[in-house]
Design an enzyme around this catalytic site. Structure first.
Site, mmCIF file in Angstrom:
data_model
loop_
_atom_site.group_PDB
_atom_site.id
_atom_site.type_symbol
_atom_site.label_atom_id
_atom_site.label_comp_id
_atom_site.label_asym_id
_atom_site.label_seq_id
_atom_site.Cartn_x
_atom_site.Cartn_y
_atom_site.Cartn_z
ATOM 1 C CB SER A 78 27.326 61.793 39.306
ATOM 2 O OG SER A 78 26.291 62.273 38.467
ATOM 3 C CG ASP A 203 20.488 61.531 43.822
ATOM 4 O OD1 ASP A 203 20.181 62.440 43.032
ATOM 5 O OD2 ASP A 203 21.503 60.820 43.683
ATOM 6 C CG HIS A 231 23.386 63.694 42.244
ATOM 7 N ND1 HIS A 231 23.096 62.377 41.921
ATOM 8 C CD2 HIS A 231 24.287 64.109 41.316
ATOM 9 C CE1 HIS A 231 23.785 62.025 40.844
ATOM 10 N NE2 HIS A 231 24.513 63.053 40.461
#
Length: 253
Positions: A78, A203, A231
């Site tokens: 991320s 995601d 995610h």
């Protein structure tokens, strides 16, 4: 900057996502530490780096981590993927790059459709000022939304979030700013290092199509999608993510 070093073998630098810390990678540590030396970073303002004064900006953070770690494969999840990608583009000691649920640009544009609206991050920033803990919990829920293991992943993230103290509010705002404004797509075409792009099929923050689009722009890149993954696929699908990383690193020259 706090960096835990665990295990023995070829070095991997692991960079966490927004609001969390290196402890979030525990499922990967369990599987990778017998084979690799893992350098688990707490980004400035996060975890045990809560009081670190390094600006949460790509060049400053990357330079500090590079100075404290050996030649390694950099793995970014991320927000951490932005730092890892910047490092791969600028630091000769980066052997290769692995991106987990991360792309060079997190917000949607006319030429970048597979991303989220900018307002998502703007709204989180506004909400953070009014309701710090509630906003963090909503973001964690978004991390796990859609995952086949959403409930257990959310429980894990909630337990991890404050295990090393609460993240600094200023660092959270800076991190949201990076997610909102950073665009590293130009770095892809000249990326000399091999790269692996691991997407979660479900995601909701970083669509798998966006990760595959990013990988298509980089030479020496490969992309895969974790079926049922959200995610944070390294939580509920740790075996698959660890195996993908292991195959990738083992094949490096």
């Amino acid at each position: 900057m706090h960096i835990d070093v665990i295990g023995h073998g070829p070095a991997l630098v692991l960079l966490h996502g927004w609001a969390l810390h290196g402890g979030v990678f525990a499922p990967l540590v369990e599987r990778l530490a017998p084979h690799y030396q893992l350098h688990l970073v707490d980004l400035p303002g996060h975890g045990f780096s809560h009081d670190d004064t390094t600006p949460l900006a790509l060049p400053h953070v990357v330079a500090a981590i590079a100075a404290a770690t050996p030649a390694a494969v950099w793995v970014g999840w991320s927000l951490g993927g932005l730092f890892a990608l910047h490092a791969a583009a600028t630091q000769p000691q980066v052997r290769a790059l692995a991106m987990i649920a991360a792309t060079p640009r997190f917000v949607r544009g006319s030429d970048w459709p597979d991303a989220v609206e900018r307002e998502v991050f703007v709204q989180f920033g506004q909400d953070l000022a009014r309701d710090y803990r509630g906003t963090l919990d909503r973001f964690l829920a978004l991390d796990t939304l859609g995952s086949a293991h959403a409930r257990s992943e959310l429980r894990s993230l909630r337990e991890t979030l404050t295990a090393r103290g609460e993240p600094a509010a200023s660092a959270l705002q800076d991190g949201l700013g990076l997610l909102e404004r950073t665009d590293l797509r130009r770095a892809l075409a000249t990326l000399a290092r091999p790269s692996l792009w691991i997407a979660g099929q479900r995601d909701r923050l970083v669509p798998a199509a966006g990760m595959h689009a990013a990988a298509a722009r980089a030479p020496h890149a490969q992309a895969l999608t974790i079926d049922g993954g959200g995610h944070a696929p390294f939580l509920g699908h740790a075996d698959q993510v660890a195996e993908a990383l292991h195959r990738f690193v083992a094949a490096l020259p």
